[in-house]
Structure formats: C-alpha cells, structure tokens
Design a protein around this motif. Structure first.
Motif, PDB file in Angstrom:
ATOM      1  N   GLU A 111       0.851  -1.189   0.000  1.00 16.43           N
ATOM      2  CA  GLU A 111       0.000   0.000   0.000  1.00 16.43           C
ATOM      3  C   GLU A 111       0.884   1.236   0.000  1.00 16.43           C
ATOM      4  O   GLU A 111       2.076   1.157   0.271  1.00 16.43           O
ATOM      5  CB  GLU A 111      -0.924   0.012   1.221  1.00 16.43           C
ATOM      6  CG  GLU A 111      -0.188  -0.039   2.532  1.00 16.43           C
ATOM      7  CD  GLU A 111      -1.125  -0.135   3.741  1.00 16.43           C
ATOM      8  OE1 GLU A 111      -0.693   0.326   4.800  1.00 16.43           O
ATOM      9  OE2 GLU A 111      -2.234  -0.661   3.629  1.00 16.43           O
ATOM     10  N   GLY A 112       0.288   2.367  -0.329  1.00 16.09           N
ATOM     11  CA  GLY A 112       0.994   3.640  -0.276  1.00 16.09           C
ATOM     12  C   GLY A 112       2.266   3.669  -1.096  1.00 16.09           C
ATOM     13  O   GLY A 112       2.325   3.211  -2.240  1.00 16.09           O
ATOM     14  N   ASP A 113       3.322   4.224  -0.495  1.00 15.51           N
ATOM     15  CA  ASP A 113       4.613   4.378  -1.168  1.00 15.51           C
ATOM     16  C   ASP A 113       5.217   3.024  -1.528  1.00 15.51           C
ATOM     17  O   ASP A 113       5.918   2.905  -2.528  1.00 15.51           O
ATOM     18  CB  ASP A 113       5.557   5.171  -0.262  1.00 15.51           C
ATOM     19  CG  ASP A 113       6.778   5.681  -0.987  1.00 15.51           C
ATOM     20  OD1 ASP A 113       6.622   6.312  -2.056  1.00 15.51           O
ATOM     21  OD2 ASP A 113       7.900   5.448  -0.497  1.00 15.51           O
ATOM     22  N   ARG A 127       5.662  -7.469  13.164  1.00 15.99           N
ATOM     23  CA  ARG A 127       5.889  -8.227  14.415  1.00 15.99           C
ATOM     24  C   ARG A 127       6.630  -7.417  15.472  1.00 15.99           C
ATOM     25  O   ARG A 127       7.674  -7.827  15.987  1.00 15.99           O
ATOM     26  CB  ARG A 127       6.624  -9.522  14.123  1.00 15.99           C
ATOM     27  CG  ARG A 127       5.814 -10.461  13.257  1.00 15.99           C
ATOM     28  CD  ARG A 127       6.490 -11.787  13.089  1.00 15.99           C
ATOM     29  NE  ARG A 127       5.676 -12.652  12.233  1.00 15.99           N
ATOM     30  CZ  ARG A 127       6.076 -13.805  11.778  1.00 15.99           C
ATOM     31  NH1 ARG A 127       7.264 -14.286  12.078  1.00 15.99           N
ATOM     32  NH2 ARG A 127       5.285 -14.522  11.006  1.00 15.99           N
ATOM     33  N   GLY A 128       6.086  -6.268  15.801  1.00 16.66           N
ATOM     34  CA  GLY A 128       6.673  -5.436  16.843  1.00 16.66           C
ATOM     35  C   GLY A 128       7.741  -4.475  16.365  1.00 16.66           C
ATOM     36  O   GLY A 128       8.203  -3.633  17.130  1.00 16.66           O
ATOM     37  N   ASN A 129       8.159  -4.592  15.125  1.00 19.31           N
ATOM     38  CA  ASN A 129       9.121  -3.662  14.532  1.00 19.31           C
ATOM     39  C   ASN A 129       8.358  -2.635  13.708  1.00 19.31           C
ATOM     40  O   ASN A 129       7.172  -2.783  13.456  1.00 19.31           O
ATOM     41  CB  ASN A 129      10.092  -4.422  13.617  1.00 19.31           C
ATOM     42  CG  ASN A 129      10.863  -5.479  14.351  1.00 19.31           C
ATOM     43  OD1 ASN A 129      11.676  -5.171  15.208  1.00 19.31           O
ATOM     44  ND2 ASN A 129      10.607  -6.744  14.025  1.00 19.31           N
ATOM     45  N   ARG A 130       9.052  -1.622  13.244  1.00 21.65           N
ATOM     46  CA  ARG A 130       8.416  -0.684  12.322  1.00 21.65           C
ATOM     47  C   ARG A 130       8.278  -1.374  10.970  1.00 21.65           C
ATOM     48  O   ARG A 130       9.194  -2.085  10.549  1.00 21.65           O
ATOM     49  CB  ARG A 130       9.246   0.579  12.200  1.00 21.65           C
ATOM     50  CG  ARG A 130       9.258   1.351  13.542  1.00 21.65           C
ATOM     51  CD  ARG A 130      10.030   2.603  13.450  1.00 21.65           C
ATOM     52  NE  ARG A 130       9.217   3.615  12.791  1.00 21.65           N
ATOM     53  CZ  ARG A 130       9.561   4.902  12.740  1.00 21.65           C
ATOM     54  NH1 ARG A 130      10.665   5.315  13.303  1.00 21.65           N
ATOM     55  NH2 ARG A 130       8.785   5.762  12.111  1.00 21.65           N
ATOM     56  N   PRO A 131       7.153  -1.217  10.288  1.00 21.43           N
ATOM     57  CA  PRO A 131       7.014  -1.822   8.960  1.00 21.43           C
ATOM     58  C   PRO A 131       8.009  -1.183   8.008  1.00 21.43           C
ATOM     59  O   PRO A 131       8.282   0.012   8.103  1.00 21.43           O
ATOM     60  CB  PRO A 131       5.572  -1.509   8.563  1.00 21.43           C
ATOM     61  CG  PRO A 131       5.196  -0.320   9.375  1.00 21.43           C
ATOM     62  CD  PRO A 131       5.991  -0.413  10.648  1.00 21.43           C
ATOM     63  N   GLY A 132       8.557  -1.992   7.078  1.00 21.61           N
ATOM     64  CA  GLY A 132       9.565  -1.409   6.213  1.00 21.61           C
ATOM     65  C   GLY A 132       9.735  -2.100   4.879  1.00 21.61           C
ATOM     66  O   GLY A 132       9.318  -3.241   4.677  1.00 21.61           O
ATOM     67  N   ILE A 157      15.596   2.977   3.834  1.00 20.81           N
ATOM     68  CA  ILE A 157      14.574   2.084   4.366  1.00 20.81           C
ATOM     69  C   ILE A 157      13.398   2.988   4.697  1.00 20.81           C
ATOM     70  O   ILE A 157      13.554   4.008   5.380  1.00 20.81           O
ATOM     71  CB  ILE A 157      15.050   1.320   5.617  1.00 20.81           C
ATOM     72  CG1 ILE A 157      16.193   0.375   5.253  1.00 20.81           C
ATOM     73  CG2 ILE A 157      13.886   0.537   6.215  1.00 20.81           C
ATOM     74  CD1 ILE A 157      16.726  -0.424   6.424  1.00 20.81           C
ATOM     75  N   ARG A 158      12.236   2.622   4.174  1.00 23.45           N
ATOM     76  CA  ARG A 158      11.031   3.442   4.339  1.00 23.45           C
ATOM     77  C   ARG A 158       9.906   2.620   4.958  1.00 23.45           C
ATOM     78  O   ARG A 158       9.852   1.415   4.797  1.00 23.45           O
ATOM     79  CB  ARG A 158      10.533   3.945   2.984  1.00 23.45           C
ATOM     80  CG  ARG A 158      11.497   4.775   2.200  1.00 23.45           C
ATOM     81  CD  ARG A 158      10.905   5.123   0.851  1.00 23.45           C
ATOM     82  NE  ARG A 158      11.854   5.865   0.014  1.00 23.45           N
ATOM     83  CZ  ARG A 158      11.665   6.091  -1.267  1.00 23.45           C
ATOM     84  NH1 ARG A 158      10.591   5.642  -1.892  1.00 23.45           N
ATOM     85  NH2 ARG A 158      12.562   6.775  -1.956  1.00 23.45           N
ATOM     86  N   GLU A 159       8.989   3.335   5.591  1.00 23.48           N
ATOM     87  CA  GLU A 159       7.726   2.727   5.994  1.00 23.48           C
ATOM     88  C   GLU A 159       6.814   2.736   4.770  1.00 23.48           C
ATOM     89  O   GLU A 159       7.046   3.498   3.812  1.00 23.48           O
ATOM     90  CB  GLU A 159       7.091   3.509   7.138  1.00 23.48           C
ATOM     91  CG  GLU A 159       7.838   3.335   8.439  1.00 23.48           C
ATOM     92  CD  GLU A 159       7.105   3.935   9.631  1.00 23.48           C
ATOM     93  OE1 GLU A 159       6.237   4.824   9.449  1.00 23.48           O
ATOM     94  OE2 GLU A 159       7.414   3.512  10.765  1.00 23.48           O
ATOM     95  N   PRO A 160       5.757   1.920   4.747  1.00 20.72           N
ATOM     96  CA  PRO A 160       4.861   1.892   3.576  1.00 20.72           C
ATOM     97  C   PRO A 160       4.284   3.255   3.193  1.00 20.72           C
ATOM     98  O   PRO A 160       3.993   3.489   2.031  1.00 20.72           O
ATOM     99  CB  PRO A 160       3.764   0.916   4.001  1.00 20.72           C
ATOM    100  CG  PRO A 160       4.471  -0.021   4.930  1.00 20.72           C
ATOM    101  CD  PRO A 160       5.430   0.858   5.706  1.00 20.72           C
ATOM    102  N   ASP A 161       4.161   4.189   4.158  1.00 18.65           N
ATOM    103  CA  ASP A 161       3.629   5.512   3.836  1.00 18.65           C
ATOM    104  C   ASP A 161       4.693   6.458   3.283  1.00 18.65           C
ATOM    105  O   ASP A 161       4.404   7.607   2.957  1.00 18.65           O
ATOM    106  CB  ASP A 161       2.945   6.128   5.060  1.00 18.65           C
ATOM    107  CG  ASP A 161       3.912   6.489   6.186  1.00 18.65           C
ATOM    108  OD1 ASP A 161       5.148   6.306   6.031  1.00 18.65           O
ATOM    109  OD2 ASP A 161       3.436   6.952   7.246  1.00 18.65           O
ATOM    110  N   GLY A 162       5.938   5.985   3.181  1.00 20.38           N
ATOM    111  CA  GLY A 162       7.016   6.800   2.625  1.00 20.38           C
ATOM    112  C   GLY A 162       7.931   7.418   3.665  1.00 20.38           C
ATOM    113  O   GLY A 162       8.963   7.990   3.312  1.00 20.38           O
TER     114      GLY A 162
END
Length: 176
Positions: free
Chosen positions: A17-19, A134-139, A160-165
């Motif tokens: 999703e997103g970025d 699993r408890g980490n930041r999504p990436g 390294i990005r989160e799904p929202d960018g």
C-alpha cells in the motif's frame, strides 16, 4: 530504482500500500527476500512488478519453494545483490554469503526488523516487513542513483522506508 521487500506473510495478497505499492510498480527491479507464505501472494506480487527477483523463505508453502530458489544473485543499477531469506551465522554468515558471490549488497529477511549494517565485504540489508512487522516498524527499501549527479558506477543511495514513505534510515552502497 530497485525496490526491496521481504516477509509478506499473506495467504492471498501482496499487502502493498501507499509508497510501497508505488515503489513496486515503478521500480526497474524488485527484489523479495522470501516468506510470501502462499503461491497466491507470490502471483499477485508478480502481477504488480515488471521485474521480480525473489527467493523462498522458511514460511513459504511447498508450491512457492518449488518456484523460487533458496538464494540468487541479481545485477541491477550497477551493483551486484546477493539475496537469501536467512543465513546461519548472523552478520558474519551473511557477509561470507555475500563475499562468496562477489556482492556489493546482501539482502535478507526473516527477522522482520529493518536494518542496515556496513561491513568490509558488503552492505547487509534487511528491508523488514511491510505487511507483518511483528513489533518492529514496517519497512521496505529502495536503492537509487545518487541524486547529486555523481556517476552511478560510484554506487547508489538507499533508504529504508515505511509503507507511507516515511524514511527510517538512509545509507550508501559503494561499488568497486
């Protein structure tokens, strides 16, 4: 651009999703370090990505294991990338895996934790999990030519990005 993913863990979808979805669709090369979980998730990922290079992970179904290798080497963007889901021996094992394949970057998954470690051998990159952190930041990760106009053979810049960018970490990938 090279977009890098791992640990989708889905029974039916790519979970992008997103970025993250934009990166998968627009990348020249997409690398996935395993654990799609289902053949359906792999196939939907393949539909979104023009050039997908993937390996299987420990949680993948037998059908995914039959379709994907345990490890592979991808040449893209002027760098050599060795891909595996996990390697015994931690950072040392990953560095040795990369050295044996002449890699500039070693991509792995399994831990669901986005990390970058620079070694004398290669950059060790785990993009984390965009779908099941699993408890980490999504990436997920991207590698692109340097924006400062330097010769692309000098290396790439990565994020390294989160799904929202949201950018979690930046790093450089030098080449020999």
């Amino acid at each position: 651009m090279i977009a890098i993913f791992s640990d989708t863990h889905s029974g039916r979808d790519h979970e992008l999703e997103g970025d993250a979805l934009t990166a998968a669709r627009e990348a020249d090369t997409v690398i996935h370090a395993g654990d799609f979980t289902s053949e359906a998730a792999l196939e939907v990922f393949q539909t979104e990505c023009d050039r997908l290079f993937a390996v299987h992970g420990n949680a993948d179904s037998a059908a995914v294991w039959d379709r994907l290798p345990t490890a592979r080497v991808v040449e893209a963007g002027g760098v050599r990338v060795a891909v595996t889901h996990r390697r015994d021996g931690g950072e040392t094992g990953l560095a040795m895996f990369g050295r044996s394949r002449g890699a500039d970057v070693v991509v792995s998954g399994h831990t669901h934790r986005p990390t970058v470690v620079k070694t004398d051998e290669a950059v060790l990159l785990n993009p984390g999990s965009h779908a099941d952190p699993r408890g980490n930041r999504p990436g997920f990760a991207v590698l692109e030519e340097r924006a400062d106009g330097e010769d692309s053979e000098a290396g790439l810049e990565g994020e390294i990005r989160e799904p929202d960018g949201t950018v979690l970490e930046t790093f450089d990938v030098p080449t020999a």
